[in-house]
Motif scaffolding. Structure first.
Motif, PDB file in Angstrom:
ATOM      1  N   GLN A   1       2.707 -13.393  14.930  1.00 31.04           N
ATOM      2  CA  GLN A   1       2.076 -13.721  13.651  1.00 31.04           C
ATOM      3  C   GLN A   1       2.273 -12.526  12.735  1.00 31.04           C
ATOM      4  N   THR A   2       2.720 -12.825  11.510  1.00 28.53           N
ATOM      5  CA  THR A   2       2.985 -11.733  10.566  1.00 28.53           C
ATOM      6  C   THR A   2       2.194 -11.969   9.288  1.00 28.53           C
ATOM      7  N   VAL A   3       2.044 -10.893   8.556  1.00 28.08           N
ATOM      8  CA  VAL A   3       1.247 -10.938   7.330  1.00 28.08           C
ATOM      9  C   VAL A   3       2.091 -11.490   6.196  1.00 28.08           C
ATOM     10  N   VAL A   4       1.544 -12.492   5.497  1.00 27.08           N
ATOM     11  CA  VAL A   4       2.207 -13.059   4.315  1.00 27.08           C
ATOM     12  C   VAL A   4       1.633 -12.417   3.047  1.00 27.08           C
ATOM     13  N   ASP A   5       0.313 -12.214   3.049  1.00 29.24           N
ATOM     14  CA  ASP A   5      -0.335 -11.601   1.885  1.00 29.24           C
ATOM     15  C   ASP A   5      -1.691 -11.076   2.338  1.00 29.24           C
ATOM     16  N   CYS A   6      -2.248 -10.165   1.540  1.00 33.55           N
ATOM     17  CA  CYS A   6      -3.583  -9.662   1.871  1.00 33.55           C
ATOM     18  C   CYS A   6      -4.291  -9.257   0.592  1.00 33.55           C
ATOM     19  N   SER A   7      -5.600  -9.137   0.681  1.00 27.56           N
ATOM     20  CA  SER A   7      -6.388  -8.720  -0.482  1.00 27.56           C
ATOM     21  C   SER A   7      -5.987  -7.301  -0.870  1.00 27.56           C
ATOM     22  N   PRO A   8      -5.932  -7.013  -2.172  1.00 27.45           N
ATOM     23  CA  PRO A   8      -5.476  -5.684  -2.609  1.00 27.45           C
ATOM     24  C   PRO A   8      -6.405  -4.561  -2.144  1.00 27.45           C
ATOM     25  N   GLU A   9      -7.690  -4.878  -1.917  1.00 34.17           N
ATOM     26  CA  GLU A   9      -8.632  -3.813  -1.552  1.00 34.17           C
ATOM     27  C   GLU A   9      -8.511  -3.381  -0.090  1.00 34.17           C
ATOM     28  N   ILE A  10      -7.712  -4.102   0.702  1.00 34.20           N
ATOM     29  CA  ILE A  10      -7.622  -3.798   2.132  1.00 34.20           C
ATOM     30  C   ILE A  10      -6.944  -2.460   2.377  1.00 34.20           C
ATOM     31  N   GLY A  11      -5.882  -2.186   1.669  1.00 36.92           N
ATOM     32  CA  GLY A  11      -5.267  -0.878   1.906  1.00 36.92           C
ATOM     33  C   GLY A  11      -3.814  -1.016   2.298  1.00 36.92           C
ATOM     34  N   PRO A  12      -3.317  -0.042   3.082  1.00 42.67           N
ATOM     35  CA  PRO A  12      -1.863  -0.005   3.328  1.00 42.67           C
ATOM     36  C   PRO A  12      -1.411  -1.060   4.348  1.00 42.67           C
ATOM     37  N   ILE A  13      -1.396  -2.302   3.915  1.00 41.53           N
ATOM     38  CA  ILE A  13      -0.840  -3.365   4.771  1.00 41.53           C
ATOM     39  C   ILE A  13       0.364  -3.918   4.027  1.00 41.53           C
ATOM     40  N   THR A  14       1.510  -3.896   4.705  1.00 35.73           N
ATOM     41  CA  THR A  14       2.726  -4.384   4.034  1.00 35.73           C
ATOM     42  C   THR A  14       3.039  -5.796   4.482  1.00 35.73           C
ATOM     43  N   LEU A  15       3.749  -6.507   3.634  1.00 32.46           N
ATOM     44  CA  LEU A  15       4.116  -7.878   3.971  1.00 32.46           C
ATOM     45  C   LEU A  15       5.118  -7.855   5.130  1.00 32.46           C
ATOM     46  N   GLY A  16       4.945  -8.777   6.068  1.00 32.62           N
ATOM     47  CA  GLY A  16       5.816  -8.811   7.235  1.00 32.62           C
ATOM     48  C   GLY A  16       5.289  -7.990   8.395  1.00 32.62           C
ATOM     49  N   MET A  17       4.222  -7.254   8.159  1.00 27.97           N
ATOM     50  CA  MET A  17       3.613  -6.449   9.243  1.00 27.97           C
ATOM     51  C   MET A  17       3.043  -7.400  10.299  1.00 27.97           C
ATOM     52  N   SER A  18       3.009  -6.959  11.528  1.00 27.92           N
ATOM     53  CA  SER A  18       2.447  -7.815  12.576  1.00 27.92           C
ATOM     54  C   SER A  18       0.928  -7.875  12.420  1.00 27.92           C
ATOM     55  N   LEU A  19       0.364  -8.948  12.936  1.00 27.27           N
ATOM     56  CA  LEU A  19      -1.080  -9.157  12.771  1.00 27.27           C
ATOM     57  C   LEU A  19      -1.878  -8.064  13.477  1.00 27.27           C
ATOM     58  N   GLN A  20      -1.396  -7.662  14.653  1.00 30.01           N
ATOM     59  CA  GLN A  20      -2.143  -6.640  15.422  1.00 30.01           C
ATOM     60  C   GLN A  20      -2.248  -5.355  14.629  1.00 30.01           C
ATOM     61  N   GLU A  21      -1.130  -4.995  14.012  1.00 32.72           N
ATOM     62  CA  GLU A  21      -1.116  -3.746  13.243  1.00 32.72           C
ATOM     63  C   GLU A  21      -2.020  -3.870  12.022  1.00 32.72           C
ATOM     64  N   ALA A  22      -1.976  -5.056  11.376  1.00 34.43           N
ATOM     65  CA  ALA A  22      -2.804  -5.257  10.174  1.00 34.43           C
ATOM     66  C   ALA A  22      -4.282  -5.201  10.541  1.00 34.43           C
ATOM     67  N   LEU A  23      -4.635  -5.804  11.679  1.00 38.19           N
ATOM     68  CA  LEU A  23      -6.051  -5.822  12.078  1.00 38.19           C
ATOM     69  C   LEU A  23      -6.531  -4.425  12.453  1.00 38.19           C
ATOM     70  N   SER A  24      -5.609  -3.616  12.935  1.00 42.08           N
ATOM     71  CA  SER A  24      -6.011  -2.256  13.285  1.00 42.08           C
ATOM     72  C   SER A  24      -6.401  -1.470  12.040  1.00 42.08           C
ATOM     73  N   ARG A  25      -5.915  -1.916  10.866  1.00 41.68           N
ATOM     74  CA  ARG A  25      -6.260  -1.199   9.623  1.00 41.68           C
ATOM     75  C   ARG A  25      -7.471  -1.824   8.931  1.00 41.68           C
ATOM     76  N   CYS A  26      -7.770  -3.047   9.303  1.00 43.91           N
ATOM     77  CA  CYS A  26      -8.941  -3.697   8.692  1.00 43.91           C
ATOM     78  C   CYS A  26      -9.483  -4.716   9.676  1.00 43.91           C
ATOM     79  N   ARG A  27     -10.456  -4.291  10.482  1.00 43.11           N
ATOM     80  CA  ARG A  27     -10.907  -5.126  11.582  1.00 43.11           C
ATOM     81  C   ARG A  27     -11.731  -6.326  11.117  1.00 43.11           C
ATOM     82  N   ASN A  28     -12.430  -6.185   9.977  1.00 46.23           N
ATOM     83  CA  ASN A  28     -13.329  -7.269   9.582  1.00 46.23           C
ATOM     84  C   ASN A  28     -12.695  -8.210   8.552  1.00 46.23           C
TER      85      ASN A  28
END
Lengths: 395, 101
Positions: free
Chosen positions: A38-65
């Motif tokens: 599962q990869t990231v398509v988009d995210c809220s701007p306030e979340i921080g350094p999450i890039t498009l195409g990043m894996s979900l695990q990596e994205a969740l590690s930067r914003c758990r909630n």
């Protein structure tokens, strides 16, 4: 020329927030399945350094909630198309650049909107405010885009007059230019970080080093954008929607629903005497992503039975992620009056019917099995196997 | 003049209709059929309704020389068989036009 750019940043996130208002203000990550990941398509701007195409695990590690939502491209594009259609009521020339970015040609609208504020008011009214659109008005597309992106004015509105374009672009980073990554890195290594520095150079060496993309980048950095505004041509379409009484896994129920929807569609006056080249079948899956299949017909279809046959065949071999709860059919690419010249002679009519039956059989069997007819070769021959042969029937 | 494409000649997608089907037949010393093995069943021939011969394509290395027998079996089945006079093998084949539905 004066161009307006409407920019809706993080369009998928905004669309989901508009669809479900309780998500407003929460950190959202929109994901899609790519194979088993599962990869990231988009995210809220306030979340921080999450890039498009990043894996979900990596994205969740930067914003758990963060709230995770499965991407629904059909809904995003439908919403975007509805925005474009409402913008065509302001300007006849609207260009759909990408999801969340639209250009409008404002030339000739001065007689309708005498003040710029009236125009901006009309533009902002055409778009749901929950999507937080940014509006940029400038002499060309590139500067209008930057104006909307950076939104120098209040309420996410940026107006750039022609005489201020040079000063506006001078201190902007070259990272805003449409250059490949390696060219951008190359310019930074040469100490060219700002558009003003690039515009101050001669175009010749830039083009020699970076090719056509370098030439375009230099022109844009100098405030020149010669790319035309390509107006959006709306496709005439007609659709019908039916909610099933309860979610179902039975194909027969779905087929009955499809038949009812087709009945409703073909009874509409808009379709009278017209034929259809494209049909889109959307089946809503309970708690899942809508199943979508698009059909392009070789010969335009003008009656419900043929279309039902085509849709039925594709469903028989399909699997769905869950129970189906609604049916939507969109018919588009409507032709003008279309007819097939029928023959007066019964022989020819029979052959035509046979051809149609064979065509339907091929669709049903879904392979290239040949169908044969018996042909006389030497009917007078004393050798029985020489009298007749099986010849492929080309339909 | 048509250029030789050097492709092997073949019928292509045309398939033969009513080809001869090899069968096992018990015959007398005069090569008349008395018993046919068909679909694993041994069928005794109770009468021969008709006999005829064909001798075709005599100009070829392997001409077609056959003796046809229209026979009735014990279970009242009418079958047409022929004996290839060159190799002595027996075949089953509809001698008249195949049934076209």
């Amino acid at each position: 020329m004066h161009v307006a750019c409407i920019l809706i940043k993080n369009f998928p996130v905004r669309a989901e927030s508009q669809r479900c208002p309780k998500l407003y203000g929460k950190p959202i990550i929109i994901i899609k399945n790519v194979g088993s990941h599962q990869t990231v398509v988009d995210c809220s701007p306030e979340i921080g350094p999450i890039t498009l195409g990043m894996s979900l695990q990596e994205a969740l590690s930067r914003c758990r909630n963060a709230v995770l939502i499965q991407a629904d491209p059909r809904y995003y594009y439908e919403l975007f198309d509805s925005i474009i259609i409402s913008l065509t009521s302001i300007s006849p020339e609207v260009q759909k650049q990408k999801l969340g970015c639209v250009y409008l040609n404002l030339d000739g609208l001065q007689s309708i909107y005498e003040e710029k504020s009236d125009l901006i008011f009309a533009l902002s009214q055409a778009i749901p405010q929950a999507l937080h659109p940014s509006i940029g008005i400038a002499p060309n597309k590139f500067t209008a885009y930057l104006s909307a992106l950076l939104s120098l004015g209040e309420k996410n509105i940026g107006i750039l007059e022609e005489e201020r374009v040079g000063a506006f672009l001078k201190n902007l980073s070259i990272d805003f230019l449409p250059l490949p990554q390696n060219n951008r890195i190359y310019l930074h290594r040469l100490g060219i970080h700002r558009m003003g520095q690039l515009a101050a150079l001669n175009i010749g060496p830039i083009q020699a080093q970076l090719g056509p993309e370098g030439k375009t980048a230099w022109q844009l950095a100098s405030g020149m954008d010669y790319s035309p505004l390509i107006p959006y041509k709306p496709r005439e379409s007609i659709n019908e929607y039916l909610e099933l009484p309860s979610p179902t896994t039975t194909l027969n129920t779905v087929l009955i629903a499809i038949e009812i929807v087709l009945d409703n569609l073909f009874s509409q006056p808009k379709l009278r005497g017209r034929y259809i080249r494209t049909a889109t079948l959307e089946l809503g899956v309970l708690h899942g992503i809508t199943w979508v299949r698009k059909f392009a017909f070789k010969a335009p279809i003008g009656n419900k039975d043929k279309m039902l046959y085509a849709l039925k065949n594709s469903l028989e071999n399909s699997t769905f992620e869950g129970p189906l709860e609604n049916v939507k059919i969109t018919l588009s690419d409507l032709t003008a009056a279309y007819g097939i010249q029928a023959s007066l002679f019964s022989d020819v009519q029979r052959q035509e019917q046979l051809r149609q039956i064979i065509s339907q059989l091929h669709m049903k069997i879904n392979n290239d099995t040949a169908i044969y007819k018996i042909k006389d070769i030497e009917p007078w021959s004393r050798i029985p196997e020489r009298r007749h042969a099986l010849v492929p029937l080309n339909h | 003049m048509v250029k030789n494409t050097r492709k092997a000649t073949c019928l292509g997608p045309i398939k033969p209709l009513n080809p001869p089907i090899p069968i096992t037949v018990k015959e007398t010393e005069y090569h008349k059929p008395v018993n046919i093995i068909l679909d694993g069943m041994s069928l005794e021939i109770i009468s021969i309704e008709d006999i005829w011969e064909i001798y075709e394509e005599w100009w070829r290395v392997n001409p077609i020389v056959r003796t046809y027998y229209k026979v009735t079996t014990r279970n009242h089945m009418d079958i047409t068989v022929f004996r290839d006079q060159l190799d002595g093998n027996w075949y089953k084949q509809h001698a008249f036009n195949p049934i076209i539905l």
